[in-house]
Design an enzyme around this catalytic site. Structure first.
Site, PDB file in Angstrom:
ATOM      1  N   CYS A 133     -99.083 -34.901 119.102  1.00 36.33           N
ATOM      2  CA  CYS A 133     -99.965 -35.716 119.942  1.00 36.33           C
ATOM      3  C   CYS A 133     -99.450 -37.151 119.984  1.00 36.33           C
ATOM      4  O   CYS A 133     -99.604 -37.909 119.015  1.00 36.33           O
ATOM      5  CB  CYS A 133    -101.394 -35.686 119.406  1.00 36.33           C
ATOM      6  SG  CYS A 133    -102.526 -36.791 120.270  1.00 36.33           S
ATOM      7  N   CYS A 136    -102.105 -39.981 119.803  1.00 36.20           N
ATOM      8  CA  CYS A 136    -102.687 -40.141 118.469  1.00 36.20           C
ATOM      9  C   CYS A 136    -101.761 -40.970 117.581  1.00 36.20           C
ATOM     10  O   CYS A 136    -102.219 -41.802 116.808  1.00 36.20           O
ATOM     11  CB  CYS A 136    -102.878 -38.779 117.797  1.00 36.20           C
ATOM     12  SG  CYS A 136    -104.031 -37.706 118.640  1.00 36.20           S
ATOM     13  N   ASP A 137    -100.464 -40.702 117.656  1.00 38.84           N
ATOM     14  CA  ASP A 137     -99.556 -41.176 116.609  1.00 38.84           C
ATOM     15  C   ASP A 137     -98.520 -42.204 117.039  1.00 38.84           C
ATOM     16  O   ASP A 137     -97.788 -42.726 116.203  1.00 38.84           O
ATOM     17  CB  ASP A 137     -98.836 -39.965 115.992  1.00 38.84           C
ATOM     18  CG  ASP A 137     -99.820 -39.007 115.340  1.00 38.84           C
ATOM     19  OD1 ASP A 137    -100.890 -39.483 114.909  1.00 38.84           O
ATOM     20  OD2 ASP A 137     -99.548 -37.804 115.281  1.00 38.84           O
TER      21      ASP A 137
END
Ligand SMILES: Cc1cc2nc3c(=O)[nH]c(=O)nc-3n(C[C@H](O)[C@H](O)[C@H](O)COP(=O)(O)OP(=O)(O)OC[C@H]3O[C@@H](n4cnc5c(N)ncnc54)[C@H](O)[C@@H]3O)c2cc1C
Lengths: 404, 104
Positions: A133, A136-137
């Site tokens: 993701c 997300c990261d």
């Protein structure tokens, strides 16, 4: 145990669209979502192909709007995970970690999850530089170097997104030089991006690192040579697998685990529909998931209406019911209709006549195993008590009625 | 939940006695936001455990220093030692199971 007309499993774009249509049709509707609504679409910033939304709309914004839209029409939400289903009866039972629900129709919208590569180091270093993701990261990789595996739309779009953070993005591509599965417009953007580098004809063989990603081993499929590349992160976008494990044995799945459906999103079980990425289909996108959801909700509404009618007019009647199957496109059955109507009218005190147009409703004919038309079943107390098939004569009908 | 940063991380986590749960999150991480209400509820039911969160957007180096490079991640420390780790594919039930195990 709470009861609903429609229960939708999964609150991604497919489930949300189904929720909007079902709730707006005044069906009591519940969406059960185990995580946050929005599904996979809420994990991408780059969302520019949903019709009408292109000027900087992000995945979370789009799905948030869908969520509010569903709420606006009265769709209810519950945060829980569905673990089992009992689909045999008219009232279907949905078993979650925290409770049980019943519904007349069930729409499965559980979507898909990222496929893992299955290489050495991948599982151990997940959350330690291995990611599925980008939104997300990505922040972890400000000014660092990352490797992206995959070359479809999602992989290339997320690689482009990552260039906003990382100093260098290396995409490992299994195909020959210059060949990507992504759409042309996305390819061109990637080729023009100075931070993006490609390694062609190659696959990832191993992810290395002591507690945190440090390097990857890349194998060239043409030469067989394995080279090591130092990197801080590995983003993997190599397709998805359907979330259907909990459905095994409950309804038909294909060999890859996807749910085959009809054009009306019907699964192999009456009253159970499947929409979105979880379904066997050609294009897995937000717009097609939403379209599936709309179709399933309308089909479910029609199903509930027909079945409720059938229960009231046939199964729950104390008086015997003559159930006739006919079709306006079937000559003999068309000819039989006036004969049956006449005999039924003469015996109106003893029985009711219900005609099923199999052109509009094949489900009930299928359930009773009616293959030939015209066909007439005598139903008493919800059970079949006699039958006449083929050309209908007054005598054969009178005989059947006498048997009551 | 206690908000952590590089000023208080050592004192509140690494030098603290007992169990400390640290939720690594970012405002862009949707799965992280999905976990938050559940964590707050758990905090109410496990008063003996210190619940804290760390926004990685503002504390990237601190997170990487704890070997966290993916979200959502939850680390649980006992007397300053890392004793449990949950990363990415986990549900709130998994967090509670870990807490139960560690508080036993
Ligand atoms: C990185 C990335 C980028 C993408 N970019 C685009 C794009 O630009 N444009 C585009 O059109 N599409 C894009 N897609 C594809 C798009 O996101 C999907 O096609 C779409 O989200 C599918 O919707 P869905 O409702 O079928 O399933 P999903 O979005 O997968 O949602 C399923 C939901 O069901 C829930 N669920 C699963 N099992 C259970 C259970 N047992 N109980 C309760 N809840 C459950 C899940 O938590 C999830 O929220 C992208 C996908 C990815 C991964």
């Amino acid at each position: 145990m709470s009861s609903y007309d429609v229960i939708i499993i999964g609150g991604g774009p497919g489930g949300l669209a189904a929720g909007i249509y079902a709730a707006r049709a005044k069906l009591s509707t519940l969406i059960i979502e185990k995580s946050r609504v929005g599904g996979q679409a809420a994990t991408t910033e780059e969302m520019e192909n949903y019709p009408g939304f292109f000027q900087g709309t992000t995945g979370p914004q789009l799905t948030q709007a869908m969520y509010e839209h569903a709420r606006h029409f009265g769709c209810q939400f519950c945060k829980d995970e569905v673990v089992d289903l009992e689909l045999e009866g008219w009232e279907k039972v949905i078993v979650t970690k925290q409770g049980r629900y019943t519904a007349k129709a069930v729409i499965i919208a559980t979507g898909a999850e990222p496929r893992t590569l299955g290489v050495k180091g991948e599982a151990e270093l997940k959350g330690k530089g291995v990611s599925y993701c980008a939104t997300c990261d990505a922040d972890f990789f400000e000014d660092l170097e990352v490797v992206v595996v995959g070359n479809g739309d999602a992989a290339i779009e997320e690689a482009i997104y990552l260039t906003r953070f990382a100093a260098k993005v290396t995409i490992v591509v299994i195909h020959d030089e210059g060949v990507l599965d992504a759409t042309k417009i996305i390819q061109e953007r990637a080729f023009a991006n100075e931070k993006i580098h490609f390694v062609w004809n190659s696959v990832l063989e191993e992810i290395k690192g002591d507690g945190i990603v440090q390097a990857v081993a890349i194998k060239n499929l043409k030469t067989g040579a394995v080279t090591e590349l130092a990197t801080d992160g590995v983003f993997i976008f190599v397709g998805t697998v359907p979330r259907t494990e909990f459905l095994r044995g409950k309804l038909d799945l294909d060999e890859r685990g996807y749910i085959p459906t009809t054009e009306l999103m019907e699964t192999s079980v009456d009253g159970v529909y499947a929409v979105g990425d979880v379904r066997q289909k050609f294009l897995r996108q937000v717009v097609t998931a939403a379209a599936d959801g709309a179709i399933a909700a309308v089909a479910a509404e029609k199903y509930i209406h027909e079945e409720e009618n059938f229960r009231k007019e046939v199964l729950e009647k104390t008086k015997p019911v003559a159930l006739m199957f006919w079709s306006p496109f079937h000559k003999e059955s068309l000819a039989a209709v006036p004969v049956v109507e006449e005999v039924a009218a003469a015996n109106a005190a003893k029985l009711d006549l219900v005609k099923i147009d199999t052109y509009r409703n094949q489900r009930i004919a299928r359930r009773y195993g009616v293959e030939e038309m015209p066909a007439l079943l005598l139903v008493k107390g919800g059970e079949v008590a006699g039958a006449v098939t083929g050309p209908m004569s007054r005598d054969s009908l009178e005989d059947l009625i006498k048997s009551i | 939940m206690l908000e952590l940063d590089k000023e208080n991380f050592a004192a509140e986590v690494l030098e603290a006695q007992g169990l400390v749960l640290v939720d690594f999150w970012s405002p862009k991480c949707e799965p992280c936001k999905a976990l938050l209400p559940g964590l707050e509820e758990l905090a109410g039911r496990y008063p003996a455990v210190k619940f804290a969160k760390l926004n990685i957007l503002e504390n990237r180096r601190l997170a990487i220093g704890q070997r966290v490079m993916g979200l959502p991640t939850i680390l649980i420390y006992r007397d300053g030692e890392k004793v449990a780790e949950l990363s990415q594919d986990f549900q709130i039930e998994d967090v509670e199971a870990k807490l139960k195990e560690l508080s036993a």
